[in-house]
Design an enzyme around this catalytic site. Structure first.
Site, PDB file in Angstrom:
ATOM      1  N   GLU A 244       2.571   1.362   1.664  1.00 40.08           N
ATOM      2  CA  GLU A 244       3.275   1.665   0.406  1.00 40.08           C
ATOM      3  C   GLU A 244       3.447   3.162   0.228  1.00 40.08           C
ATOM      4  OE1 GLU A 244       1.114  -0.271  -2.762  1.00 40.08           O
ATOM      5  OE2 GLU A 244       1.241  -2.198  -1.741  1.00 40.08           O
TER       6      GLU A 244
ATOM      7  N   ARG B  96      -3.186  -7.359  -0.703  1.00 42.49           N
ATOM      8  CA  ARG B  96      -2.931  -6.060  -0.098  1.00 42.49           C
ATOM      9  C   ARG B  96      -1.953  -6.275   1.048  1.00 42.49           C
ATOM     10  NH1 ARG B  96      -4.517  -4.136  -4.030  1.00 42.49           N
ATOM     11  NH2 ARG B  96      -6.177  -2.618  -4.386  1.00 42.49           N
TER      12      ARG B  96
ATOM     13  N   HIS C 143       4.217  -3.190  -6.332  1.00 41.02           N
ATOM     14  CA  HIS C 143       2.777  -3.247  -6.626  1.00 41.02           C
ATOM     15  C   HIS C 143       2.513  -3.193  -8.131  1.00 41.02           C
ATOM     16  CE1 HIS C 143      -1.388  -2.486  -4.661  1.00 41.02           C
ATOM     17  NE2 HIS C 143      -1.496  -3.219  -5.755  1.00 41.02           N
TER      18      HIS C 143
HETATM   19  C1  GLV Z   1      -4.454  -3.743  -7.637  1.00 36.41           C
HETATM   20  O1  GLV Z   1      -3.887  -3.958  -6.614  1.00 36.41           O
HETATM   21  C2  GLV Z   1      -5.870  -3.789  -7.782  1.00 36.41           C
HETATM   22  O2  GLV Z   1      -6.597  -3.846  -6.777  1.00 36.41           O
HETATM   23  O3  GLV Z   1      -6.339  -3.740  -8.919  1.00 36.41           O
END
Ligand code: GLV
Length: 334
Positions: free
Chosen positions: A272, A243, A290
């Site tokens: 983001e 993250r 992402h």
């Molecule tokens: C993606 O970032 C997830 O947490 O699955």
């Protein structure tokens, strides 16, 4: 469990069709509604959308806070189409009687693959290389042109050694990397293959590559701050598929700009889709939107697992993917 009234499930964004087909094929599911917009719902749209439903599949772009839960008196179960659940206020979910399930395991390999893709791309300056060729700047082969970093014999530090961290270690072995890890507890599986558990500061000082694999919690927010970035080797590469907020992004920009860090490969960002000022102007970063778990198979498996978790909870069966901290059992049918 037999329900007098059929279940109604909301899906906050189009997901792979097999998960929707699965939900629609269930005899106790009466209605599956999918957000028809090609964008996430705004907070007020989300509140209104979830309000009349028993369950919902939600994404990491949906902030599920106390306000959203308060506005949804029938909501009893959420299936997060993600392994991270930092977008959900779990305490509020528990106090509102809402069970939360997520998608561990099914995205482990895709995410570990992508962490390695970023590590390699940043180390070998792959994006710059591609841009040069496209721009017609393909010079004659030269011994000093476009040099990058070696992997074999170097050290990879894993910050977090859960499923994804361990999958990155398996890949690292194939590249001849020595592995250090930082985790709350010793991982016998990692120790057995020669990886060594160390303190975080030591890991940062010793590693040539650092890959982040911790969940975002109040304890891990800005875990990699200016002080810790300063511990890293000026030749080191930082990879983040966890993250964004695990890293102080402004401090990272400053470190990369000042040459205190060789490069970074980032799939996640603090705010983001916005990037910290200056990040996109740096040549020594590889940036992705992402997408670490974004393969056809993985996204189908995630949506299906989230659907199964949500549905199981609505039926009163505790999902194997139930997220600790959320409600169990869910509140009674109103
Ligand atoms: C993606 O970032 C997830 O947490 O699955």
């Amino acid at each position: 469990m037999v329900h007098a009234r059929k279940l109604s499930i909301y899906v906050t964004r189009a997901v792979p069709e097999d998960a929707l087909a699965f939900l629609r094929s269930q005899p106790d599911v009466g209605l599956v509604t999918v957000n028809p917009l090609e964008r996430p719902l705004t907070p007020s749209e989300l509140r209104a959308a979830l309000a009349p439903h028993d369950g919902a599949l939600v994404l990491l772009t949906d902030r599920i806070d106390a306000g959203v839960l308060e506005a949804a008196p029938r909501l009893r179960a959420l299936g997060c189409v993600s392994v991270g659940t930092d977008n959900v206020d779990l305490e509020a979910a528990r106090s509102h009687g809402v069970s939360v399930a997520n998608t561990p395991d099914v995205l482990t390999d895709a995410t570990a693959d992508f962490a390695f893709a970023l590590l390699l791309a940043a180390s070998r300056r792959l994006v710059e290389a591609d841009a040069l060729v496209r721009a017609g700047k393909f010079p004659p082969w030269a011994p000093l042109f476009h040099l990058g970093l070696d992997l074999t014999g170097r050290t990879l530090g894993l910050v977090g050694a859960g499923r994804i961290g361990q999958a990155v270690e398996r890949r690292a072995r194939g590249f001849g990397l020595r592995v250090l890890y930082w985790a709350r507890s010793t991982k016998p599986g990692l120790d057995a293959v020669g990886a060594r558990r160390v303190e975080l500061d030591e890991l940062l000082r010793e590693s040539d590559f650092v890959s982040l694999h911790v969940a975002l919690t109040p304890e891990t927010r800005h875990l990699i701050d200016a002080r810790r970035l300063a511990l890293m080797k000026p030749t080191a590469v930082l990879v983040n598929t966890a993250r964004g907020a695990v890293v102080d992004e402004a401090a990272l920009v400053a470190a990369l700009r000042a040459g205190k860090l060789a490069a970074a490969g980032l799939d996640v960002f603090e705010d983001e889709p916005r990037l910290a000022p200056g990040l996109a102007e740096l040549g020594n970063v590889v940036l992705a939107p992402h997408v670490a778990s974004a393969t056809h198979g993985t996204r189908s498996a995630m949506a299906l697992l989230a659907a199964r978790g949500c549905l199981a909870a609505l039926r009163g069966e505790k999902p194997a993917t139930w997220v600790p901290g959320s409600a169990w059992p869910p509140r009674a049918v109103s």
